[in-house]
Design a protein around this motif. Structure first.
Motif, PDB file in Angstrom:
ATOM      1  N   ALA A  16       0.834  -1.202   0.000  1.00 42.77           N
ATOM      2  CA  ALA A  16       0.000   0.000   0.000  1.00 42.77           C
ATOM      3  C   ALA A  16       0.867   1.249   0.000  1.00 42.77           C
ATOM      4  O   ALA A  16       0.533   2.255  -0.643  1.00 42.77           O
ATOM      5  CB  ALA A  16      -0.928  -0.018   1.205  1.00 42.77           C
ATOM      6  N   GLY A  19       2.152   1.641  -3.421  1.00 47.29           N
ATOM      7  CA  GLY A  19       1.073   2.066  -4.299  1.00 47.29           C
ATOM      8  C   GLY A  19       0.791   3.552  -4.200  1.00 47.29           C
ATOM      9  O   GLY A  19       0.541   4.213  -5.214  1.00 47.29           O
ATOM     10  N   ALA A 155      -4.273   4.563   2.911  1.00 47.43           N
ATOM     11  CA  ALA A 155      -4.223   4.181   1.496  1.00 47.43           C
ATOM     12  C   ALA A 155      -5.616   4.014   0.889  1.00 47.43           C
ATOM     13  O   ALA A 155      -5.903   4.586  -0.173  1.00 47.43           O
ATOM     14  CB  ALA A 155      -3.391   2.912   1.321  1.00 47.43           C
ATOM     15  N   MET A 159      -7.214   6.400  -2.077  1.00 46.45           N
ATOM     16  CA  MET A 159      -7.660   5.823  -3.343  1.00 46.45           C
ATOM     17  C   MET A 159      -9.127   6.119  -3.593  1.00 46.45           C
ATOM     18  O   MET A 159      -9.530   6.447  -4.723  1.00 46.45           O
ATOM     19  CB  MET A 159      -7.419   4.309  -3.343  1.00 46.45           C
ATOM     20  CG  MET A 159      -6.005   3.899  -3.664  1.00 46.45           C
ATOM     21  SD  MET A 159      -5.432   4.463  -5.293  1.00 46.45           S
ATOM     22  CE  MET A 159      -6.672   3.771  -6.367  1.00 46.45           C
ATOM     23  N   MET A 249      -1.888   0.965  -7.582  1.00 42.08           N
ATOM     24  CA  MET A 249      -2.099   0.384  -6.255  1.00 42.08           C
ATOM     25  C   MET A 249      -2.041  -1.136  -6.305  1.00 42.08           C
ATOM     26  O   MET A 249      -1.453  -1.776  -5.423  1.00 42.08           O
ATOM     27  CB  MET A 249      -3.443   0.851  -5.692  1.00 42.08           C
ATOM     28  CG  MET A 249      -3.718   0.378  -4.275  1.00 42.08           C
ATOM     29  SD  MET A 249      -2.441   0.869  -3.067  1.00 42.08           S
ATOM     30  CE  MET A 249      -2.754   2.634  -2.944  1.00 42.08           C
TER      31      MET A 249
END
Length: 309
Positions: A16, A19, A155, A159, A249
Motif C-alpha cells: 500500500a 502504491g 491508502a 484511493m 495500487m
C-alpha cells in the motif's frame, strides 16, 4: 505457516505504501508521458516536512494533535516542490525531444537530494521520526502494528477520494480527457497546463502521506530514502500498468506481498538458502516484474496498444 497471516499483512502494508507513491508516477505519465524520476525525492521532502512540523510543536505535544499538522506541512512541502518542478523544469521542455525531460528528471532528483543534505539541519545522518507508540492489535489470526494500521487506513481513503475525484468532478473528467488526447482537450476548452499541475500536486500529496507512513514504520527519515522507495514505486506502476491509477495500487500490493513472501520463505527452500532474507528482497521484486512483463507487457491492468487503436 503459522506466520503466514502476519507476513501477508506486512506485505500488504508495504505494498500500500508503494502504491501511494506509484500513483504519482502513473498520473504524470498518463497525462504528459513523462517518467518523473524526481518523484522519489518529492516523497522524501514530504517526510522531512512532516518532521519539521513535529519539531516546531512544543515538547510533550501528543501525536493525536501533531499528526494532522504533520500531514498538512508534509503535503504542502511536497506539493510546492512538485509544482515548482513542473513549472520550471518540465514545462519548458514540453514538446521537445523525449529524452530531455527524462535527463532533467534525473538531474532534479540528485539536486533535491543534495539540497536536503546540505541545508536541512543534521540531514547528513538519519533524523529520528516520532513513533505512534502503544501495543499492537491482536485480531486473533493476525497481529497489526499501529504503524501498519495507519497505512491500511490512509491508502484506501486516498484511493477512494481520488477515484471519486476523477470520476465525479469536472476537473477529474478534464484529467481523463487530457490523458486520452491533450490536443483535442485543449480545443474543447480544457486548460491542460492546470490539469498537469493538478496531476503533479495529487501525486505529491499521496507521496507525502506515504513518507509519513514509512517514517512511522522505520522510526527515521533520511535524505536517501526517496531513491529506493521511488524505484520500487516506479516498478509497482509498471507492474500494475503505468497510466492506470488503480493499476498503480494493485502493482504496489503485488510487489509488497511478493517481497514479504520472498524474504520470509525463499530461504527455507532447499537449494535457495543463500537467496532468502531481506538482502535479496529487491532482487525478487524485479524478477517478479520481469516475469509479469514477459507474460503481459502492458502490466496487470494496463491497456494494450492494440486496444487503443
Amino acid at each position: 505457516m503459522q506466520d503466514l497471516p502476519d507476513q501477508l499483512a506486512n506485505g500488504l502494508a508495504l505494498g500500500a505504501l508503494y502504491g501511494l507513491i506509484a500513483i504519482g508516477y502513473t498520473m504524470v505519465y498518463g497525462i504528459v508521458q513523462l517518467i518523473n524520476f524526481a518523484h522519489g525525492e518529492i516523497f522524501m521532502i514530504g517526510g522531512f516536512g512532516a518532521l519539521t512540523a513535529y519539531l516546531w510543536l512544543p515538547d510533550g505535544t501528543g501525536l493525536a494533535v501533531a499528526l494532522p499538522l504533520m500531514i498538512l506541512l508534509g503535503v504542502v512541502c511536497a506539493v510546492l516542490v512538485a509544482i515548482g518542478a513542473e513549472r520550471f523544469a518540465y514545462r519548458p521542455l514540453r514538446g521537445g525531444p523525449r529524452l530531455s525531460p527524462l535527463i532533467t528528471a534525473i538531474g532534479l532528483s540528485l539536486a533535491l537530494q543534495q539540497a536536503v543534505w546540505a541545508f536541512y539541519p543534521d540531514a547528513k545522518k538519519a533524523r529520528p521520526f516520532p513513533q505512534i507508540g502503544g501495543s499492537d492489535f491482536d485480531l486473533g489470526f493476525v497481529t497489526l502494528s499501529r504503524e501498519d494500521l495507519f497505512i491500511f487506513v490512509s491508502a484506501p481513503v486516498c484511493m477512494l477520494a481520488l477515484g471519486l475525484f476523477v470520476a465525479k468532478t469536472r476537473t477529474g473528467r478534464a484529467m481523463q480527457a487530457t490523458s486520452q488526447d491533450p490536443d483535442t482537450a485543449k480545443l474543447m476548452g480544457v486548460n491542460t497546463d492546470r490539469i498537469i499541475v493538478m496531476a503533479f500536486a495529487i501525486g505529491a500529496a499521496f507521496a507525502a502521506i506515504a513518507a509519513i507512513a514509512q517514517g512511522f514504520k522505520t522510526g527515521e527519515v533520511n535524505f536517501r530514502m526517496g531513491f529506493i522507495a521511488g524505484l520500487k514505486a516506479f516498478t509497482a506502476a509498471v507492474l500494475g500498468g503505468i497510466g492506470n491509477i488503480y493499476g498503480a495500487m494493485v502493482g504496489g500490493l503485488v510487489l509488497g506481498v511478493a517481497e514479504a513472501m520472498a524474504t520470509a520463505y525463499i530461504g527455507d527452500i532447499p537449494g535457495l538458502e543463500q537467496f532468502g532474507g531481506g538482502s535479496w528482497k529487491d532482487v525478487w521484486a524485479f524478477i517478479l516484474l520481469i516475469l509479469v512483463l514477459l507474460v503481459r507487457p502492458q502490466g496487470i491492468l494496463g491497456e494494450r496498444l492494440a486496444d487503443r487503436a
